[in-house]
Design a protein around this motif. Structure first.
Motif, mmCIF file in Angstrom:
data_model
loop_
_atom_site.group_PDB
_atom_site.id
_atom_site.type_symbol
_atom_site.label_atom_id
_atom_site.label_comp_id
_atom_site.label_asym_id
_atom_site.label_seq_id
_atom_site.Cartn_x
_atom_site.Cartn_y
_atom_site.Cartn_z
ATOM 1 N N ASP A 24 0.833 -1.207 0.000
ATOM 2 C CA ASP A 24 0.000 0.000 0.000
ATOM 3 C C ASP A 24 0.869 1.260 0.000
ATOM 4 N N ALA A 25 1.923 1.253 0.830
ATOM 5 C CA ALA A 25 2.816 2.411 0.911
ATOM 6 C C ALA A 25 3.549 2.630 -0.411
ATOM 7 N N ALA A 26 3.951 1.548 -1.058
ATOM 8 C CA ALA A 26 4.641 1.668 -2.356
ATOM 9 C C ALA A 26 3.709 2.285 -3.389
ATOM 10 N N THR A 27 2.467 1.826 -3.438
ATOM 11 C CA THR A 27 1.502 2.380 -4.385
ATOM 12 C C THR A 27 1.294 3.866 -4.127
ATOM 13 N N SER A 28 1.122 4.231 -2.862
ATOM 14 C CA SER A 28 0.928 5.631 -2.501
ATOM 15 C C SER A 28 2.142 6.475 -2.881
ATOM 16 N N ALA A 29 3.339 5.982 -2.600
ATOM 17 C CA ALA A 29 4.566 6.725 -2.929
ATOM 18 C C ALA A 29 4.704 6.910 -4.439
ATOM 19 N N LEU A 30 4.374 5.880 -5.210
ATOM 20 C CA LEU A 30 4.473 5.987 -6.665
ATOM 21 C C LEU A 30 3.447 6.985 -7.200
ATOM 22 N N GLU A 31 2.238 6.985 -6.615
ATOM 23 C CA GLU A 31 1.231 7.950 -7.042
ATOM 24 C C GLU A 31 1.667 9.375 -6.720
ATOM 25 N N GLU A 32 2.266 9.576 -5.566
ATOM 26 C CA GLU A 32 2.763 10.914 -5.220
ATOM 27 C C GLU A 32 3.886 11.328 -6.162
ATOM 28 N N HIS A 33 4.748 10.383 -6.510
ATOM 29 C CA HIS A 33 5.850 10.677 -7.432
ATOM 30 C C HIS A 33 5.322 11.046 -8.811
ATOM 31 N N LYS A 34 4.318 10.290 -9.288
ATOM 32 C CA LYS A 34 3.770 10.509 -10.632
ATOM 33 C C LYS A 34 2.746 11.637 -10.683
ATOM 34 N N HIS A 35 2.200 12.037 -9.525
ATOM 35 C CA HIS A 35 1.099 13.010 -9.483
ATOM 36 C C HIS A 35 -0.107 12.469 -10.245
ATOM 37 N N GLN A 36 -0.302 11.167 -10.184
ATOM 38 C CA GLN A 36 -1.419 10.506 -10.865
ATOM 39 C C GLN A 36 -1.842 9.271 -10.091
ATOM 40 N N VAL A 37 -3.100 8.902 -10.255
ATOM 41 C CA VAL A 37 -3.596 7.656 -9.685
ATOM 42 C C VAL A 37 -3.079 6.521 -10.571
ATOM 43 N N ILE A 38 -2.507 5.481 -9.951
ATOM 44 C CA ILE A 38 -2.030 4.353 -10.750
ATOM 45 C C ILE A 38 -2.857 3.098 -10.506
ATOM 46 N N GLU A 39 -3.742 3.143 -9.523
ATOM 47 C CA GLU A 39 -4.667 2.042 -9.287
ATOM 48 C C GLU A 39 -6.090 2.600 -9.311
ATOM 49 N N ARG A 40 -6.905 2.117 -10.240
ATOM 50 C CA ARG A 40 -8.272 2.638 -10.389
ATOM 51 C C ARG A 40 -9.080 2.419 -9.117
ATOM 52 N N ARG A 41 -9.717 3.502 -8.663
ATOM 53 C CA ARG A 41 -10.581 3.439 -7.501
ATOM 54 C C ARG A 41 -11.473 4.680 -7.466
ATOM 55 N N GLU A 42 -12.452 4.655 -6.548
ATOM 56 C CA GLU A 42 -13.407 5.755 -6.435
ATOM 57 C C GLU A 42 -12.932 6.758 -5.394
ATOM 58 N N PHE A 43 -13.152 8.025 -5.691
ATOM 59 C CA PHE A 43 -12.799 9.129 -4.794
ATOM 60 C C PHE A 43 -14.040 9.947 -4.499
ATOM 61 N N VAL B 298 26.869 7.136 9.784
ATOM 62 C CA VAL B 298 26.205 6.172 8.912
ATOM 63 C C VAL B 298 25.437 6.943 7.855
ATOM 64 N N VAL B 299 25.731 6.652 6.581
ATOM 65 C CA VAL B 299 25.042 7.294 5.470
ATOM 66 C C VAL B 299 23.944 6.343 5.021
ATOM 67 N N PRO B 300 22.668 6.760 4.985
ATOM 68 C CA PRO B 300 21.572 5.874 4.618
ATOM 69 C C PRO B 300 21.787 5.236 3.248
ATOM 70 N N ALA B 301 21.200 4.042 3.080
ATOM 71 C CA ALA B 301 21.379 3.281 1.850
ATOM 72 C C ALA B 301 20.523 3.803 0.689
ATOM 73 N N GLY B 302 19.532 4.616 0.917
ATOM 74 C CA GLY B 302 18.715 5.110 -0.180
ATOM 75 C C GLY B 302 17.462 5.790 0.320
ATOM 76 N N TYR B 303 16.547 5.992 -0.593
ATOM 77 C CA TYR B 303 15.295 6.667 -0.290
ATOM 78 C C TYR B 303 14.139 5.709 -0.499
ATOM 79 N N ALA B 304 12.915 6.162 -0.256
ATOM 80 C CA ALA B 304 11.750 5.292 -0.404
ATOM 81 C C ALA B 304 11.592 4.815 -1.847
ATOM 82 N N ILE B 305 11.885 5.678 -2.814
ATOM 83 C CA ILE B 305 11.806 5.270 -4.218
ATOM 84 C C ILE B 305 13.228 5.251 -4.779
ATOM 85 N N PRO B 306 13.805 4.060 -4.911
ATOM 86 C CA PRO B 306 15.150 3.969 -5.483
ATOM 87 C C PRO B 306 15.170 4.489 -6.921
#
Length: 174
Positions: free
Chosen positions: A31-50, A151-159
């Motif tokens: 769920d978090a990955a889907t939400s992060a990708l939608e925020e990155h794209k500024h678009q809904v990527i899974e069809r649903r009702e709002f 310690v330098v972090p290994a990356g971000y939420a969206i590699p």
């Protein structure tokens, strides 16, 4: 709300399908990955009702979640008046126009469907990469770079490799 199933996430992480110990956590990651990708794209990527409240004052307004595929209902928040959606046209970009009759006015509650029929190429794989990244960084497998006592972090939420699969974000229109 995930474009990735539990079975797909387990396969990506090489977890036996019969092992249910981490199912709740894996679905949270999906769920978090889907939400992060939608925020990155500024678009809904899974069809649903709002359902969204918009204050209108004219014959054109914009809905927040795109691409819009269907306008289900429009109801006045205070009045309860239902608007005939047949006299409205909505574009995939979320632009709602009055085709006939009076202009839209006041606080209105729009219920609509947004998102593609299926994930676009690369989105499902990007979601799987994000899930794997989150899973491995939580368990210390992705590694961090040690620079002395820092310690330098290994990356971000969206590699980067997931972001590249998604392509450029959709421009936002205010």
């Amino acid at each position: 709300m995930a474009i990735v199933t539990l079975a797909e996430a387990k396969k990506q992480l090489n977890i036996d399908l019969n092992d249910t110990d981490d199912d709740t956590e894996l679905m949270l990651y999906a769920d978090a990955a889907t939400s992060a990708l939608e925020e990155h794209k500024h678009q809904v990527i899974e069809r649903r009702e709002f359902t969204e409240q918009v204050t209108a004052g004219g014959s054109v307004l914009r809905l927040s979640h795109t691409p819009v595929v269907d306008l289900v209902s429009v109801v006045g928040v205070d009045s309860g008046q239902e608007w005939d959606t047949a006299r409205l046209r909505v574009s995939p970009s979320g632009l709602v126009r009055v085709l006939s009759g009076p202009a839209l006015a006041g606080a209105l509650e729009f219920t609509y469907t947004a998102g593609p029929a299926a994930p676009r190429p690369g989105e499902k794989l990007a979601a799987l990469i994000v899930i794997q990244h989150l899973w491995e960084t939580q368990r210390g497998r992705a590694g961090a770079v040690y620079a002395g006592d820092v310690v330098v972090p290994a990356g971000y939420a969206i590699p980067n490799r997931a972001a590249e699969l998604l392509g450029a974000p959709t421009p936002v229109v205010a």
